[in-house]
Design a protein around this motif. Sequence first.
Motif, short mmCIF file in Angstrom:
data_model
loop_
_atom_site.label_atom_id
_atom_site.label_comp_id
_atom_site.label_asym_id
_atom_site.label_seq_id
_atom_site.Cartn_x
_atom_site.Cartn_y
_atom_site.Cartn_z
N SER A 31 0.83 -1.20 0.00
CA SER A 31 0.00 0.00 0.00
C SER A 31 0.87 1.26 0.00
CB SER A 31 -0.93 0.01 1.21
OG SER A 31 -1.69 1.19 1.24
N ASN A 32 1.74 1.38 1.00
CA ASN A 32 2.64 2.52 1.05
C ASN A 32 3.83 2.21 1.93
OD1 ASN A 32 1.97 3.39 3.87
ND2 ASN A 32 -0.05 3.63 2.93
N ARG A 34 6.69 4.06 4.64
CA ARG A 34 6.96 5.24 5.46
C ARG A 34 8.32 5.12 6.12
NH1 ARG A 34 1.12 5.76 7.90
NH2 ARG A 34 0.05 4.30 6.54
N ILE A 49 6.16 9.57 3.54
CA ILE A 49 5.30 8.45 3.18
C ILE A 49 5.19 8.43 1.66
CG2 ILE A 49 3.24 9.86 3.55
CD1 ILE A 49 1.73 7.27 4.14
N THR A 96 -5.16 -1.70 5.27
CA THR A 96 -5.62 -0.90 6.41
C THR A 96 -5.30 -1.63 7.70
OG1 THR A 96 -7.41 -0.03 5.06
CG2 THR A 96 -7.60 0.24 7.42
N TYR A 97 -4.68 -0.94 8.59
CA TYR A 97 -4.28 -1.42 9.92
C TYR A 97 -3.09 -2.37 9.90
CZ TYR A 97 -9.14 -0.01 10.60
OH TYR A 97 -10.33 0.66 10.56
N ASN B 50 -10.89 0.52 15.90
CA ASN B 50 -11.46 1.44 14.93
C ASN B 50 -12.88 1.75 15.33
OD1 ASN B 50 -13.13 1.59 12.04
ND2 ASN B 50 -11.27 2.79 12.13
N SER B 94 -4.51 7.00 13.95
CA SER B 94 -4.54 7.37 12.55
C SER B 94 -5.98 7.57 12.12
CB SER B 94 -3.86 6.31 11.68
OG SER B 94 -4.61 5.10 11.69
N GLU B 96 -8.30 6.37 9.40
CA GLU B 96 -8.41 5.36 8.37
C GLU B 96 -9.71 5.56 7.59
OE1 GLU B 96 -5.96 3.05 7.84
OE2 GLU B 96 -4.82 4.10 9.39
N SER B 100 -12.21 0.88 3.16
CA SER B 100 -11.10 0.84 2.19
C SER B 100 -10.09 -0.22 2.60
CB SER B 100 -10.42 2.20 2.13
OG SER B 100 -9.21 2.11 1.37
N ARG B 102 -7.04 -0.05 1.51
CA ARG B 102 -5.73 0.59 1.43
C ARG B 102 -5.66 1.76 2.39
NH1 ARG B 102 -2.30 -0.06 -2.93
NH2 ARG B 102 -2.86 -1.75 -4.30
N SER B 103 -4.51 1.93 2.98
CA SER B 103 -4.34 3.00 3.95
C SER B 103 -3.27 3.94 3.47
CB SER B 103 -3.93 2.41 5.31
OG SER B 103 -3.51 3.45 6.16
N TYR B 104 -3.62 5.17 3.16
CA TYR B 104 -2.64 6.16 2.76
C TYR B 104 -2.40 7.16 3.88
CZ TYR B 104 -3.47 4.28 -1.85
OH TYR B 104 -3.58 3.44 -2.91
N ASN B 105 -2.84 6.80 5.04
CA ASN B 105 -2.77 7.75 6.13
C ASN B 105 -1.60 7.46 7.05
OD1 ASN B 105 -5.17 9.23 5.40
ND2 ASN B 105 -6.27 7.37 5.96
N GLU B 106 -1.34 8.40 7.90
CA GLU B 106 -0.15 8.37 8.72
C GLU B 106 -0.50 8.04 10.15
OE1 GLU B 106 1.86 12.07 8.62
OE2 GLU B 106 3.12 11.63 10.35
#
Lengths: 111, 118
Positions: A31-32, A34, A49, A96-97, B50, B94, B96, B100, B102-106
């Motif tokens: 996904s990404n 960091r 990121i 996610t997570y 969450n 974070s 979220e 989704s 996919r997670s583009y968050n920090e």
Amino acid sequence: KNQVEQSPQSLIILEGKNCTLQCNYTVSPFSNLRWYKQDTGRGPVSLTIMTFSENTKSNGRYTATLDADTKQSSLHITASQLSDSASYICVVSAATYKYIFGTGTRLKVLA
Amino acid sequence: ETGVTQTPRHLVMGMTNKKSLKCEQHLGHNAMYWYKQSAKKPLELMFVYNFKEQTENNSVPSRFSPECPNSSHLFLHLHTLQPEDSALYLCASSQEASGSTRSYNEQFFGPGTRLTVL
């Protein structure tokens, strides 16, 4: 197995010099990625990121690169300062997570 | 300051004690995490919440019990710990995207609680 490996484990450089830290990952799906900086006794703080489509991202004297084909990332520190002494952690998000952490590179900058 | 606070910063406890770690985030995030950081090991995810609901529990021993009364507060209740549980416990939050994959968050981390079990 999802894994993130960082090298070197530790690094000592003189103030003003540049250095590059490496991160190799085997994480799927991706996904990404960091990079975090963690000072001793503190929580990690995000530096950059990057998503799949990004090759490079800068944050002041920190520049991160990402090669999604070879599954490698690097963090380049320019003109190092004493305050750069810390652990640098590479983290890959699979979903996610789901965050896979490397063991970090401990950087020491000497005057 | 990252907007995530943790108390206490340091804790020493015996194996028969019961204690709690507290985390509070002031960022309006919808997800909160507990991590364990041992020397020379990667951060280990323990729990994820969450919207106050637990979504992940990475096979953590029952002597660790999380509680998330609302989206801003997270607790980790400790009882009958072992010396090998001594570590830095980090809380993170974070934002979220719901639904989704996919997670583009920090993730924003707190300063951690240094726990020593005697």
